[in-house]
Design a protein around this motif. Structure first.
Motif, PDB file in Angstrom:
ATOM      1  N   ARG A 395       0.753  -1.175   0.104  1.00 20.02           N
ATOM      2  CA  ARG A 395      -0.013   0.011  -0.016  1.00 20.02           C
ATOM      3  C   ARG A 395       0.846   1.178   0.029  1.00 20.02           C
ATOM      4  N   GLN A 396       1.979   1.313   0.835  1.00 20.66           N
ATOM      5  CA  GLN A 396       2.561   2.368   0.887  1.00 20.66           C
ATOM      6  C   GLN A 396       3.388   2.525  -0.536  1.00 20.66           C
ATOM      7  N   ALA A 397       3.959   1.502  -1.196  1.00 20.88           N
ATOM      8  CA  ALA A 397       4.768   1.635  -2.381  1.00 20.88           C
ATOM      9  C   ALA A 397       3.799   2.150  -3.330  1.00 20.88           C
ATOM     10  N   ALA A 398       2.553   1.629  -3.261  1.00 18.50           N
ATOM     11  CA  ALA A 398       1.571   2.248  -4.640  1.00 18.50           C
ATOM     12  C   ALA A 398       1.250   3.504  -4.309  1.00 18.50           C
ATOM     13  N   SER A 399       1.092   3.999  -2.969  1.00 19.91           N
ATOM     14  CA  SER A 399       0.762   5.501  -2.566  1.00 19.91           C
ATOM     15  C   SER A 399       1.861   6.367  -3.137  1.00 19.91           C
ATOM     16  N   GLU A 400       2.958   6.082  -3.023  1.00 16.43           N
ATOM     17  CA  GLU A 400       4.129   6.700  -3.509  1.00 16.43           C
ATOM     18  C   GLU A 400       4.458   6.736  -4.899  1.00 16.43           C
ATOM     19  N   GLY A 401       3.793   5.797  -5.591  1.00 19.21           N
ATOM     20  CA  GLY A 401       4.077   5.751  -7.146  1.00 19.21           C
ATOM     21  C   GLY A 401       5.248   5.099  -7.575  1.00 19.21           C
ATOM     22  N   ILE A 402       5.839   4.144  -6.582  1.00 15.19           N
ATOM     23  CA  ILE A 402       6.856   3.463  -6.669  1.00 15.19           C
ATOM     24  C   ILE A 402       6.579   1.960  -7.066  1.00 15.19           C
ATOM     25  N   ALA A 403       5.334   1.363  -7.215  1.00 17.19           N
ATOM     26  CA  ALA A 403       4.962   0.231  -7.126  1.00 17.19           C
ATOM     27  C   ALA A 403       4.680  -0.088  -8.777  1.00 17.19           C
ATOM     28  N   ASN A 404       4.940  -1.212  -9.143  1.00 20.01           N
ATOM     29  CA  ASN A 404       4.568  -1.760 -10.622  1.00 20.01           C
ATOM     30  C   ASN A 404       3.028  -2.193 -10.662  1.00 20.01           C
ATOM     31  N   ARG A 405       2.164  -1.494 -11.226  1.00 16.30           N
ATOM     32  CA  ARG A 405       0.873  -1.678 -11.154  1.00 16.30           C
ATOM     33  C   ARG A 405       0.592  -2.966 -11.934  1.00 16.30           C
ATOM     34  N   LYS A 406       1.323  -3.269 -12.879  1.00 17.67           N
ATOM     35  CA  LYS A 406       1.253  -4.479 -13.871  1.00 17.67           C
ATOM     36  C   LYS A 406       1.084  -5.884 -12.578  1.00 17.67           C
ATOM     37  N   ARG A 407       2.011  -5.755 -11.822  1.00 16.05           N
ATOM     38  CA  ARG A 407       2.119  -6.629 -10.747  1.00 16.05           C
ATOM     39  C   ARG A 407       1.019  -6.941 -10.072  1.00 16.05           C
ATOM     40  N   LEU A 408       0.161  -5.787  -9.515  1.00 15.66           N
ATOM     41  CA  LEU A 408      -1.051  -5.777  -8.735  1.00 15.66           C
ATOM     42  C   LEU A 408      -2.030  -6.177  -9.516  1.00 15.66           C
ATOM     43  N   GLY A 409      -1.877  -5.966 -10.699  1.00 15.88           N
ATOM     44  CA  GLY A 409      -3.247  -6.414 -11.485  1.00 15.88           C
ATOM     45  C   GLY A 409      -4.456  -5.486 -11.370  1.00 15.88           C
ATOM     46  N   ASP A 410      -5.608  -6.288 -11.159  1.00 19.41           N
ATOM     47  CA  ASP A 410      -6.838  -5.570 -10.600  1.00 19.41           C
ATOM     48  C   ASP A 410      -7.137  -5.610  -8.895  1.00 19.41           C
ATOM     49  N   VAL A 411      -5.996  -5.848  -8.056  1.00 21.63           N
ATOM     50  CA  VAL A 411      -6.209  -5.879  -6.978  1.00 21.63           C
ATOM     51  C   VAL A 411      -6.776  -4.657  -6.446  1.00 21.63           C
ATOM     52  N   ASP A 412      -7.657  -4.460  -5.697  1.00 19.95           N
ATOM     53  CA  ASP A 412      -8.381  -3.194  -5.018  1.00 19.95           C
ATOM     54  C   ASP A 412      -7.597  -3.084  -3.610  1.00 19.95           C
ATOM     55  N   LEU A 413      -6.510  -2.125  -3.816  1.00 16.29           N
ATOM     56  CA  LEU A 413      -5.636  -2.007  -2.476  1.00 16.29           C
ATOM     57  C   LEU A 413      -6.484  -1.272  -1.315  1.00 16.29           C
ATOM     58  N   ASP A 414      -7.800  -0.776  -1.572  1.00 17.13           N
ATOM     59  CA  ASP A 414      -8.764  -0.319  -0.486  1.00 17.13           C
ATOM     60  C   ASP A 414      -9.505  -1.095   0.078  1.00 17.13           C
ATOM     61  N   ASP A 415      -9.476  -2.426  -0.519  1.00 15.80           N
ATOM     62  CA  ASP A 415     -10.379  -3.479   0.044  1.00 15.80           C
ATOM     63  C   ASP A 415      -9.712  -4.545   1.005  1.00 15.80           C
ATOM     64  N   ASP A 416      -9.705  -4.208   2.317  1.00  9.58           N
ATOM     65  CA  ASP A 416      -8.937  -5.034   3.085  1.00  9.58           C
ATOM     66  C   ASP A 416      -8.834  -6.573   2.734  1.00  9.58           C
ATOM     67  N   GLU A 417     -10.119  -7.021   2.714  1.00 10.11           N
ATOM     68  CA  GLU A 417     -10.483  -8.430   2.391  1.00 10.11           C
ATOM     69  C   GLU A 417      -9.689  -8.982   1.065  1.00 10.11           C
ATOM     70  N   GLU A 418      -9.825  -8.067  -0.127  1.00 11.16           N
ATOM     71  CA  GLU A 418      -9.320  -8.748  -1.262  1.00 11.16           C
ATOM     72  C   GLU A 418      -7.827  -8.461  -1.173  1.00 11.16           C
ATOM     73  N   ILE A 419      -7.037  -7.450  -0.665  1.00  9.56           N
ATOM     74  CA  ILE A 419      -5.656  -7.649  -0.761  1.00  9.56           C
ATOM     75  C   ILE A 419      -5.112  -8.610  -0.075  1.00  9.56           C
ATOM     76  N   ALA A 420      -5.806  -8.831   1.276  1.00 18.26           N
ATOM     77  CA  ALA A 420      -5.365  -9.770   2.049  1.00 18.26           C
ATOM     78  C   ALA A 420      -5.384 -11.152   1.387  1.00 18.26           C
TER      79      ALA A 420
END
Length: 443
Positions: A395-420
């Motif tokens: 979540r922190q890497a994504a918020s700073e713009g240093i994550a690879n969004r392709k790696r995360l795919g369609d995962v909703d980082l704001d959905d606790d259950e989905e990311i867990a």
């Protein structure tokens, strides 16, 4: 080295641990004999962090050793010459790092047990060029920050109270400065204070007392650039730990000096007199090098101190109550950090990411653990802790713009259950797979 990388059978390495054997625990310069450290750390990445064993790579960066006894041993397997220095050392290390990242472009690299005089330089050389991390500096720092935040919560104070504490640090090597820098960066990132303001809260001491820019003489070598950043110019320069604790009346006392018994009865009692619940962290390893014992710290503060140690101590009975000392162990941080960083393809490990791991760890205790006086979770929950730390990193890497969004795919980082659920699905389970009866029959 480029050719050597292709000798490794794994084609999809996610995590590598590198050591030059320069400063192994409390054992010093072991040269190539430090290889076991890399293997042990990677075992924890697999068991605690969910990185599959075929996706890890232990590396012994053998640039020689300054341990003459080892060099003379006919059975020593490493390079039997003094350790390379200066440009020769870094030229060889540059070649290793280039070859490693060229073979495995998405690898997460952990530096481990490099000597204090070069650990920070090695980290700074690569930290924003590739995805790397120094466990002795950043890992120790992050877990110490988590312990302080958890201790503040035990006192009924918010995380913002971190910027109001006064710290005395015994030890100015890579681990000691790693803790201090992590605390300073946490104040800057989490509480919005300036670096200069944050540094005023620290009194860092070595064998010759509190660091001072103008300090002369003594047994220690001249201050390094990293040490000069925390050198003071007031009346406390040169004071011993006992003197500075009595003069400054700190709320937090941290030991990374490897000097057993440094926090003597007078030091600890002074901490207890100045604070209702003093925070005392003797973090030196192994247990024989701890600055004070848990039973002594509790006895000298009438059971009021919040205690965390680098090595484990047994529970202590005090006035009919069982007090459980917490171990400030890097294992709570680095496996989850490596898992999260590789899952999201982080470009580098930022100050914000390190602070996020501290917050995640500090917030992971159960009510029962808090009630028992713990400031760190129980080790048997390490997989859950690594899971929580990994989510915080992503979540922190994504918020700073240093994550690879392709790696995360369609995962909703704001959905606790989905990311867990997504992170859990990516974690290797260290269990034997059941073999079917048909396969067994064919054998």
């Amino acid at each position: 080295m480029g050719s050597m990388m292709y000798n490794w059978p794994g084609r999809d390495v996610h995590v590598a641990v590198i050591t030059d054997g320069g400063r192994v625990l409390g054992l010093g310069d072991l040269g190539a004999n430090g290889m076991a450290i890399t293997i042990g750390k990677l075992a924890l990445y697999s068991a605690a962090g969910g990185i599959a064993p075929h996706r890890v790579l232990p590396i012994m960066f053998d640039a020689g050793t300054n341990n003459s006894a080892i060099r003379k041993d006919p059975f020593y397997l490493g390079q039997s010459h003094p350790r390379l220095e200066g440009d020769a050392y870094y030229k060889l290390l540059d070649e290793l790092m280039f070859s490693l990242t060229n073979r495995f472009p998405n690898i997460f690299i952990q530096f481990e047990d490099f000597s204090s005089d070069r650990a920070m330089d090695v980290l700074n050389r690569y930290r924003y060029k590739t995805l790397c991390f120094n466990d002795d500096i950043q890992g120790t720092g992050a877990v110490a920050v988590a312990g302080i935040l958890s201790a503040l919560e035990a006192q009924g104070k918010p995380a913002d109270a971190l910027k109001d504490q006064k710290f005395v640090i015994a030890g100015s090597g890579s681990a000691g400065l790693g803790v201090v820098n992590a605390l300073v960066e946490s104040m800057m990132v989490g509480q919005g204070v300036t670096e200069e303001e944050a540094r005023r809260h620290f009194w860092v001491a070595d064998v010759d007392g509190v660091l001072g820019a103008a300090r002369t003489g003594g047994r220690a070598p001249p201050l390094t650039e990293a040490q000069l950043a925390f050198a003071r110019d007031d009346e406390t320069v040169g004071m011993s730990i006992e003197e500075v604790v009595g003069h400054v009346k700190p709320s937090v006392l941290i030991g990374l000096s490897t000097v057993p018994g440094l926090f003597n009865e007078n030091v600890v009692r002074q901490m207890g007199e100045a604070n209702e619940r003093p925070i005392i962290f003797p973090l030196s390893n192994p247990t024989s090098s701890a600055e004070c014992k848990a039973e002594d710290a509790y006895a000298w503060t009438d059971g009021r101190c919040i205690f965390g140690s680098g090595s484990p101590f047994d529970p202590v009975e005090h006035n009919g109550k069982t007090l459980t000392p917490s171990q400030v162990n890097n294992m709570f941080i680095f496996p989850g950090l490596g898992l999260g960083a590789t899952l999201c393809g982080a470009k580098h490990i930022s100050q914000g990411i390190v602070y996020a791991t501290s917050l995640a760890l500090a917030g992971s205790l159960t009510a029962e653990e808090r009630a028992g006086g713990q400031i760190f979770p129980s080790v048997h929950r390490i997989r859950d802790i690594s899971h929580a730390v990994a989510i915080a990193v992503i979540r922190q890497a994504a918020s700073e713009g240093i994550a690879n969004r392709k790696r995360l795919g369609d995962v909703d980082l704001d959905d606790d259950e989905e990311i867990a659920t997504w992170v859990s699905s990516k974690m290797y389970d260290p269990v034997y797979v059941q073999v079917s009866s048909r396969v067994q029959a064919n054998k």
